[in-house]
Design a protein around this motif. Structure first.
Motif, PDB file in Angstrom:
ATOM      1  N   THR A   1     -66.234   8.165  43.358  1.00 57.66           N
ATOM      2  CA  THR A   1     -66.080   7.958  41.919  1.00 57.66           C
ATOM      3  C   THR A   1     -64.881   7.063  41.638  1.00 57.66           C
ATOM      4  N   ALA A   2     -63.805   7.276  42.401  1.00 58.69           N
ATOM      5  CA  ALA A   2     -62.608   6.447  42.233  1.00 58.69           C
ATOM      6  C   ALA A   2     -62.906   4.983  42.538  1.00 58.69           C
ATOM      7  N   LEU A   3     -63.763   4.738  43.511  1.00 58.03           N
ATOM      8  CA  LEU A   3     -64.130   3.360  43.842  1.00 58.03           C
ATOM      9  C   LEU A   3     -64.818   2.679  42.669  1.00 58.03           C
ATOM     10  N   TYR A   4     -65.688   3.437  41.951  1.00 56.33           N
ATOM     11  CA  TYR A   4     -66.320   2.890  40.748  1.00 56.33           C
ATOM     12  C   TYR A   4     -65.260   2.565  39.701  1.00 56.33           C
ATOM     13  N   SER A   5     -64.345   3.515  39.466  1.00 58.07           N
ATOM     14  CA  SER A   5     -63.302   3.316  38.456  1.00 58.07           C
ATOM     15  C   SER A   5     -62.425   2.121  38.806  1.00 58.07           C
ATOM     16  N   ILE A   6     -62.113   1.982  40.086  1.00 61.09           N
ATOM     17  CA  ILE A   6     -61.277   0.866  40.519  1.00 61.09           C
ATOM     18  C   ILE A   6     -61.951  -0.467  40.216  1.00 61.09           C
ATOM     19  N   GLN A   7     -63.280  -0.549  40.425  1.00 56.49           N
ATOM     20  CA  GLN A   7     -64.017  -1.781  40.110  1.00 56.49           C
ATOM     21  C   GLN A   7     -63.885  -2.112  38.626  1.00 56.49           C
ATOM     22  N   LYS A   8     -63.995  -1.087  37.784  1.00 54.86           N
ATOM     23  CA  LYS A   8     -63.893  -1.298  36.336  1.00 54.86           C
ATOM     24  C   LYS A   8     -62.472  -1.723  35.964  1.00 54.86           C
ATOM     25  N   GLY A   9     -61.474  -1.038  36.567  1.00 57.02           N
ATOM     26  CA  GLY A   9     -60.092  -1.396  36.290  1.00 57.02           C
ATOM     27  C   GLY A   9     -59.720  -2.764  36.818  1.00 57.02           C
ATOM     28  N   ALA A  10     -60.327  -3.168  37.948  1.00 57.48           N
ATOM     29  CA  ALA A  10     -60.037  -4.491  38.527  1.00 57.48           C
ATOM     30  C   ALA A  10     -60.502  -5.596  37.581  1.00 57.48           C
ATOM     31  N   ALA A  11     -61.607  -5.362  36.889  1.00 59.41           N
ATOM     32  CA  ALA A  11     -62.086  -6.358  35.920  1.00 59.41           C
ATOM     33  C   ALA A  11     -61.081  -6.503  34.781  1.00 59.41           C
ATOM     34  N   ALA A  12     -60.511  -5.364  34.327  1.00 59.74           N
ATOM     35  CA  ALA A  12     -59.495  -5.409  33.276  1.00 59.74           C
ATOM     36  C   ALA A  12     -58.244  -6.124  33.780  1.00 59.74           C
ATOM     37  N   MET A  13     -57.883  -5.891  35.031  1.00 60.78           N
ATOM     38  CA  MET A  13     -56.695  -6.526  35.602  1.00 60.78           C
ATOM     39  C   MET A  13     -56.890  -8.031  35.729  1.00 60.78           C
ATOM     40  N   ASP A  14     -58.123  -8.469  35.992  1.00 58.87           N
ATOM     41  CA  ASP A  14     -58.413  -9.907  36.042  1.00 58.87           C
ATOM     42  C   ASP A  14     -58.103 -10.561  34.700  1.00 58.87           C
ATOM     43  N   ARG A  15     -58.480  -9.883  33.606  1.00 62.55           N
ATOM     44  CA  ARG A  15     -58.216 -10.426  32.264  1.00 62.55           C
ATOM     45  C   ARG A  15     -56.716 -10.423  31.965  1.00 62.55           C
ATOM     46  N   ILE A  16     -56.023  -9.362  32.398  1.00 64.59           N
ATOM     47  CA  ILE A  16     -54.574  -9.317  32.201  1.00 64.59           C
ATOM     48  C   ILE A  16     -53.897 -10.445  32.971  1.00 64.59           C
ATOM     49  N   ASP A  17     -54.396 -10.714  34.190  1.00 64.06           N
ATOM     50  CA  ASP A  17     -53.801 -11.768  35.024  1.00 64.06           C
ATOM     51  C   ASP A  17     -53.983 -13.155  34.425  1.00 64.06           C
ATOM     52  N   GLN A  18     -54.978 -13.316  33.550  1.00 66.29           N
ATOM     53  CA  GLN A  18     -55.129 -14.617  32.891  1.00 66.29           C
ATOM     54  C   GLN A  18     -53.907 -14.924  32.024  1.00 66.29           C
ATOM     55  N   ILE A  19     -53.237 -13.867  31.548  1.00 67.35           N
ATOM     56  CA  ILE A  19     -51.980 -14.061  30.813  1.00 67.35           C
ATOM     57  C   ILE A  19     -50.807 -14.118  31.783  1.00 67.35           C
ATOM     58  N   LEU A  20     -50.743 -13.140  32.707  1.00 69.06           N
ATOM     59  CA  LEU A  20     -49.590 -13.059  33.614  1.00 69.06           C
ATOM     60  C   LEU A  20     -49.471 -14.294  34.505  1.00 69.06           C
ATOM     61  N   ASN A  21     -50.626 -14.886  34.868  1.00 71.80           N
ATOM     62  CA  ASN A  21     -50.607 -16.036  35.777  1.00 71.80           C
ATOM     63  C   ASN A  21     -50.661 -17.374  35.046  1.00 71.80           C
ATOM     64  N   ALA A  22     -50.656 -17.316  33.700  1.00 75.89           N
ATOM     65  CA  ALA A  22     -50.689 -18.562  32.941  1.00 75.89           C
ATOM     66  C   ALA A  22     -49.416 -19.365  33.209  1.00 75.89           C
ATOM     67  N   GLU A  23     -49.583 -20.648  33.464  1.00 76.42           N
ATOM     68  CA  GLU A  23     -48.436 -21.499  33.761  1.00 76.42           C
ATOM     69  C   GLU A  23     -47.817 -22.029  32.476  1.00 76.42           C
ATOM     70  N   SER A  24     -46.517 -21.973  32.422  1.00 76.88           N
ATOM     71  CA  SER A  24     -45.807 -22.500  31.257  1.00 76.88           C
ATOM     72  C   SER A  24     -45.618 -24.003  31.421  1.00 76.88           C
ATOM     73  N   THR A  25     -46.001 -24.749  30.394  1.00 72.64           N
ATOM     74  CA  THR A  25     -45.833 -26.207  30.439  1.00 72.64           C
ATOM     75  C   THR A  25     -44.420 -26.617  30.017  1.00 72.64           C
ATOM     76  N   ILE A  26     -43.675 -25.678  29.404  1.00 71.97           N
ATOM     77  CA  ILE A  26     -42.291 -25.947  29.005  1.00 71.97           C
ATOM     78  C   ILE A  26     -41.397 -25.329  30.068  1.00 71.97           C
ATOM     79  N   LEU A  27     -40.896 -26.145  30.975  1.00 67.99           N
ATOM     80  CA  LEU A  27     -40.174 -25.642  32.142  1.00 67.99           C
ATOM     81  C   LEU A  27     -38.665 -25.719  31.939  1.00 67.99           C
ATOM     82  N   GLU A  28     -37.989 -24.672  32.405  1.00 70.63           N
ATOM     83  CA  GLU A  28     -36.527 -24.678  32.394  1.00 70.63           C
ATOM     84  C   GLU A  28     -36.027 -25.561  33.546  1.00 70.63           C
ATOM     85  N   PRO A  29     -34.976 -26.338  33.341  1.00 70.05           N
ATOM     86  CA  PRO A  29     -34.414 -27.122  34.455  1.00 70.05           C
ATOM     87  C   PRO A  29     -33.774 -26.194  35.479  1.00 70.05           C
ATOM     88  N   GLU A  30     -33.849 -26.571  36.758  1.00 67.90           N
ATOM     89  CA  GLU A  30     -33.270 -25.741  37.815  1.00 67.90           C
ATOM     90  C   GLU A  30     -31.747 -25.667  37.688  1.00 67.90           C
TER      91      GLU A  30
END
Length: 607
Positions: free
Chosen positions: A329-358
């Motif tokens: 049952t946990a494996l089913y839940s993990i599949q469902k949660g992984a889909a939600a995490m994919d959508r969250i990662d679209q924000i977390l992994n979004a690249e910023s075009t306004i970069l701070e200088p090093e």
């Protein structure tokens, strides 16, 4: 499962010590659980009166024969000194004690996993919020606000309900299965070998049902994002919807999204609900087959195990079935949660075009001038907004930007604080390219007053003091007086402690604008950007706001985007924009003398 492992690698490291405690407690809990089932054998032997009399201890060895022989020696000793019923009571006491330790360590394991679970969910929410704050404005022009809210709320909730709920099962149940399986091998390796052939077959059948679960889950979460976007647009545009009698149109649109979501979730839940009955049915089949095979071992000409050991073995095996079902049952839940995490990662992994200088260059205030040098900008390749713009703005000057809507005025001022980056040319402050200084240091030099004043659902005091640490009541009141806001503030119910509602909804347009001016006054920046700050106001409010703006611009460098030309007659320089270029520049009288675009705009407004 790979997705789940990746999520653990990303978010579990801060909780390694607690995870270690959880695993340790789970091992102890499973060990005492296994011992309690092994103790069932002598209890049954005493009940069936088939205990083998053992009168001598044998040398200790870590094998079944040595352990059981020595255990039976103590059982025989107890029966000789006491009675069979008292010995049964002693055995039952050991059984209860083992159960006490099993449940106690199980609670301690759950205690640790609760801390990990809630900590990880908190960390995910915080990372999303921090990422939203750090992403540049172009990202949000491409995304629906409702969808971003859905990822921050619903998708994080799904990760919590699916993946975090599965943490306990993921770390507890495999340990239970492994230790109980060791106990089964100890009792009969032949029967256990037969079980190990059956279990993967059951797992494979269950796994086939879960393959489409992640896809269906992502469809459902995408659709929920559309629903939240629809609700957000409805709340924002309720006045227009009612004015144009569009309630039915919006209701049909929402009903369509809602019905599609229902259908997606039906298909998802049907598959998810299949996990428990399928695992239970397959588990029953396995138990029947194991009982049959065990019967062969007992009823054969040379029995490989006795009846009491077989009963204890079946009890131990059946205790594995429930953790195995929970794990599936946990494996089913993990599949469902992984889909939600994919959508969250679209924000977390979004690249910023306004970069701070090093290595940002120091920007010690604003001392000389702002220069736009050959600046061009486009939101997309086929839409160039600014073309080779060259402007110098000296310290203390007021520069006004005028022109038709869409000519590039607002884009011009948005480039200065780096809300967007130029695609060609450069913008310099005191000779330093703004891309070479830190964003915080750059924006610290500037204050903004926009056409639509952006206020927060908080008190008047906190809205004026927004972004200014440790502002005193006297400083806030002084800023409010400069912005012509003190009088109306004192007429409110609680004065500066009055809550102004969502986006300042309890105030008029002019009052909201004066609060945003007071906020800029309190910040006291050397550069002020005013983007059509009076265009949406009535005449009386415009007069009060214009006075506040005049107070604000004193002794400051100001860039003013204006539609009402009467408000900028005294500007040091007026730049006339047309199709992304500055086609005229000069003072008010000089531009009128040119008899060009500015003169045309001025005459139209006077008419």
């Amino acid at each position: 499962m790979r997705d789940f492992i990746q999520i653990l690698k990303r978010f579990i490291p801060p909780y390694k010590s607690r995870l270690g405690k959880n695993i340790f407690y789970n091992i102890l809990s499973a060990a005492f659980g296994s011992v309690s089932f092994v103790l069932l054998v002598p209890v049954l032997n005493i009940l069936f009166n088939v205990t083998e009399e053992v009168t001598e201890l044998v040398p200790f060895e870590l094998n079944k024969e040595s352990l059981m022989t020595n255990f039976n020696y103590y059982v025989t000793l107890s029966k000789q000194h006491f009675s069979a019923s008292t010995t049964l009571l002693f055995a039952g006491g050991f059984f209860v004690l083992a159960a006490l330790f099993k449940t106690g360590f199980s609670y301690l394991a759950s205690y640790e996993i609760v801390f990990i679970r809630n900590g990880v969910v908190r960390d995910i929410r915080r990372k999303i919020y921090q990422k939203i704050l750090s992403l540049p404005l172009p990202f949000f022009s491409e995304e629906r606000k409702g969808d971003i809210i859905a990822r921050t709320t619903g998708d994080v909730q799904e990760v919590e309900n699916s993946i975090m709920n599965s943490l306990e099962m993921f770390f507890q149940n495999p340990i239970i299965i492994l230790i109980y399986l060791s106990g089964m091998i100890f009792m009969s390796w032949q029967l256990t070998l037969f079980v190990l052939v059956l279990l993967p077959i059951m797992g494979t059948l269950i796994g086939k049902v879960g393959k489409t679960l992640k896809k269906r889950s992502k469809e459902g979460q995408d659709k929920m994002g559309e629903i939240l976007s629809n609700i957000e647009e409805t709340l924002s545009g309720l006045r227009v919807i009612k004015a144009f009698n569009a309630e039915d149109k919006m209701d049909k649109l929402f009903t369509s999204h809602n019905e599609q979501y229902r259908q997606i979730m039906n298909r998802l839940m049907w598959r998810r609900s299949l996990a428990h009955p399928m695992s239970e049915f397959l588990g029953t089949i396995v138990v029947v087959i194991v009982v049959w095979f065990g019967g062969l071992l007992i009823l054969g000409q040379t029995p490989l195990m006795d009846a009491s050991s077989f009963i204890a073995y079946i009890a131990l095996f059946y205790s594995i079935i429930n953790p195995a079902k929970q794990f599936s049952t946990a494996l089913y839940s993990i599949q469902k949660g992984a889909a939600a995490m994919d959508r969250i990662d679209q924000i977390l992994n979004a690249e910023s075009t306004i970069l701070e200088p090093e290595q940002p260059k120091p920007l010690n205030g604003f001392n000389k001038e702002i220069e736009y040098r050959n600046v061009s900008f486009a939101y997309r390749p086929d839409r160039v907004v600014l073309k080779d713009v060259n402007v110098k703005i000296g310290k203390g000057q007021t520069v006004a930007l005028v022109g038709q809507s869409g000519s590039g005025k607002s884009t011009f001022v948005d480039l200065l604080p780096r809300f967007y980056d130029v695609i060609k040319g450069e913008i310099l402050i005191d000779g330093i390219n703004i891309k070479d200084v830190s964003l915080h240091g750059l924006r610290e030099l500037m204050g903004n007053v926009n056409q639509d004043p952006i206020l927060f659902n908080d008190t008047i005091f906190n809205n004026i003091a927004f972004g200014v640490e440790s502002a005193t009541r006297e400083e806030v009141e002084r800023a409010a007086r400069i912005a012509n806001a003190h009088e109306f503030i004192m007429q409110t119910e609680k004065g500066y402690d009055t809550c102004i509602g969502d986006r300042g909804g309890k105030l008029s347009g002019g009052q909201r604008q004066r609060l945003s001016i007071a906020r800029a006054v309190l910040k006291n920046p050397p550069i002020m950007i005013l983007d059509e700050a009076t265009s949406a106001l009535d005449t009386e409010s415009e007069k009060l706001v214009q006075e506040a703006l005049d107070n604000l611009m004193k002794n400051r460098t100001s860039i003013v985007v204006a539609h009402r030309l009467s408000t900028i007659r005294n500007a040091d320089m007026i730049c006339v924009f047309h199709e992304g270029k500055i086609v005229e520049r000069g003072r008010h009288e000089e531009l009128l003398a040119l008899d060009g675009i500015y003169t045309k705009l001025y005459n139209m407004q006077n008419f």
